[in-house]
Motif scaffolding. Structure first.
Motif, PDB file in Angstrom:
ATOM      1  N   ASN A 165       0.807  -1.223   0.000  1.00  0.00           N
ATOM      2  CA  ASN A 165       0.000   0.000   0.000  1.00  0.00           C
ATOM      3  C   ASN A 165       0.839   1.271   0.000  1.00  0.00           C
ATOM      4  O   ASN A 165       0.293   2.362   0.061  1.00  0.00           O
ATOM      5  N   SER A 166       2.163   1.142  -0.074  1.00  0.00           N
ATOM      6  CA  SER A 166       3.016   2.327   0.012  1.00  0.00           C
ATOM      7  C   SER A 166       2.754   3.315  -1.119  1.00  0.00           C
ATOM      8  O   SER A 166       2.873   4.517  -0.931  1.00  0.00           O
ATOM      9  N   CYS A 167       2.361   2.820  -2.295  1.00  0.00           N
ATOM     10  CA  CYS A 167       2.075   3.754  -3.398  1.00  0.00           C
ATOM     11  C   CYS A 167       0.840   4.595  -3.086  1.00  0.00           C
ATOM     12  O   CYS A 167       0.778   5.773  -3.438  1.00  0.00           O
ATOM     13  N   PHE A 168      -0.129   4.006  -2.398  1.00  0.00           N
ATOM     14  CA  PHE A 168      -1.316   4.775  -2.008  1.00  0.00           C
ATOM     15  C   PHE A 168      -0.978   5.790  -0.935  1.00  0.00           C
ATOM     16  O   PHE A 168      -1.478   6.915  -0.943  1.00  0.00           O
ATOM     17  N   SER A 169      -0.109   5.416  -0.016  1.00  0.00           N
ATOM     18  CA  SER A 169       0.326   6.344   1.031  1.00  0.00           C
ATOM     19  C   SER A 169       1.060   7.532   0.423  1.00  0.00           C
ATOM     20  O   SER A 169       0.851   8.675   0.833  1.00  0.00           O
ATOM     21  N   GLU A 170       1.925   7.259  -0.545  1.00  0.00           N
ATOM     22  CA  GLU A 170       2.660   8.342  -1.196  1.00  0.00           C
ATOM     23  C   GLU A 170       1.704   9.266  -1.948  1.00  0.00           C
ATOM     24  O   GLU A 170       1.813  10.489  -1.869  1.00  0.00           O
ATOM     25  N   TYR A 171       0.758   8.695  -2.676  1.00  0.00           N
ATOM     26  CA  TYR A 171      -0.220   9.502  -3.406  1.00  0.00           C
ATOM     27  C   TYR A 171      -1.040  10.371  -2.445  1.00  0.00           C
ATOM     28  O   TYR A 171      -1.175  11.576  -2.642  1.00  0.00           O
ATOM     29  N   LEU A 172      -1.565   9.764  -1.403  1.00  0.00           N
ATOM     30  CA  LEU A 172      -2.381  10.492  -0.433  1.00  0.00           C
ATOM     31  C   LEU A 172      -1.575  11.586   0.261  1.00  0.00           C
ATOM     32  O   LEU A 172      -2.037  12.717   0.412  1.00  0.00           O
ATOM     33  N   GLY A 173      -0.355  11.265   0.653  1.00  0.00           N
ATOM     34  CA  GLY A 173       0.501  12.261   1.292  1.00  0.00           C
ATOM     35  C   GLY A 173       0.759  13.453   0.388  1.00  0.00           C
ATOM     36  O   GLY A 173       0.688  14.610   0.821  1.00  0.00           O
ATOM     37  N   CYS A 174       1.023  13.195  -0.889  1.00  0.00           N
ATOM     38  CA  CYS A 174       1.253  14.290  -1.835  1.00  0.00           C
ATOM     39  C   CYS A 174       0.001  15.139  -2.010  1.00  0.00           C
ATOM     40  O   CYS A 174       0.087  16.368  -2.106  1.00  0.00           O
ATOM     41  N   GLN A 175      -1.162  14.503  -2.044  1.00  0.00           N
ATOM     42  CA  GLN A 175      -2.409  15.254  -2.181  1.00  0.00           C
ATOM     43  C   GLN A 175      -2.659  16.142  -0.960  1.00  0.00           C
ATOM     44  O   GLN A 175      -3.106  17.286  -1.091  1.00  0.00           O
ATOM     45  N   ILE A 176      -2.355  15.640   0.216  1.00  0.00           N
ATOM     46  CA  ILE A 176      -2.536  16.428   1.450  1.00  0.00           C
ATOM     47  C   ILE A 176      -1.591  17.629   1.448  1.00  0.00           C
ATOM     48  O   ILE A 176      -2.007  18.759   1.708  1.00  0.00           O
ATOM     49  N   TYR A 177      -0.308  17.402   1.129  1.00  0.00           N
ATOM     50  CA  TYR A 177       0.654  18.507   1.097  1.00  0.00           C
ATOM     51  C   TYR A 177       0.239  19.549   0.066  1.00  0.00           C
ATOM     52  O   TYR A 177       0.287  20.749   0.322  1.00  0.00           O
ATOM     53  N   GLU A 178      -0.164  19.079  -1.119  1.00  0.00           N
ATOM     54  CA  GLU A 178      -0.579  20.008  -2.169  1.00  0.00           C
ATOM     55  C   GLU A 178      -1.790  20.832  -1.745  1.00  0.00           C
ATOM     56  O   GLU A 178      -1.902  22.011  -2.085  1.00  0.00           O
ATOM     57  N   SER A 179      -2.692  20.246  -0.957  1.00  0.00           N
ATOM     58  CA  SER A 179      -3.904  20.957  -0.531  1.00  0.00           C
ATOM     59  C   SER A 179      -3.599  22.131   0.397  1.00  0.00           C
ATOM     60  O   SER A 179      -4.418  23.030   0.543  1.00  0.00           O
ATOM     61  N   VAL A 180      -2.417  22.117   1.021  1.00  0.00           N
ATOM     62  CA  VAL A 180      -2.026  23.245   1.873  1.00  0.00           C
ATOM     63  C   VAL A 180      -0.875  24.031   1.240  1.00  0.00           C
ATOM     64  O   VAL A 180      -0.073  24.669   1.919  1.00  0.00           O
ATOM     65  N   ASN A 181      -0.801  23.938  -0.098  1.00  0.00           N
ATOM     66  CA  ASN A 181       0.145  24.722  -0.907  1.00  0.00           C
ATOM     67  C   ASN A 181       1.615  24.448  -0.615  1.00  0.00           C
ATOM     68  O   ASN A 181       2.450  25.338  -0.713  1.00  0.00           O
ATOM     69  N   ILE A 182       1.939  23.210  -0.258  1.00  0.00           N
ATOM     70  CA  ILE A 182       3.337  22.795  -0.128  1.00  0.00           C
ATOM     71  C   ILE A 182       3.713  22.103  -1.438  1.00  0.00           C
ATOM     72  O   ILE A 182       3.023  21.169  -1.857  1.00  0.00           O
TER      73      ILE A 182
END
Length: 70
Positions: free
Chosen positions: A37-54
């Protein structure tokens, strides 16, 4: 060729752009433990960071199928 500890990686062209495909590593010591599931974790983490303009890498979930023409 890509280094790192998170499974194997290959480079592809998709819609004229170069992308890296990451595949989960197989468990070596504990066969019951999986990082599939690490690919899903990476995708989700990137989406969260992007949502706060990182600034983050562009990620896209997908599937990979090998087609054999034999």
């Amino acid at each position: 060729m890509y280094a790192g500890a998170n499974g194997s990686k290959i480079s592809i062209l998709y819609e004229g752009r170069q992308y890296m495909l990451k595949f989960p590593a197989f468990p070596r010591k504990n066969k019951d433990l999986s990082y599939s599931n690490s690919c899903f974790s990476e995708y989700l983490g990137c989406q969260i960071y992007e949502s706060v303009n990182i600034p983050v890498q562009e990620t896209m979930p997908g599937t990979f199928t090998v087609i054999s023409y034999t």
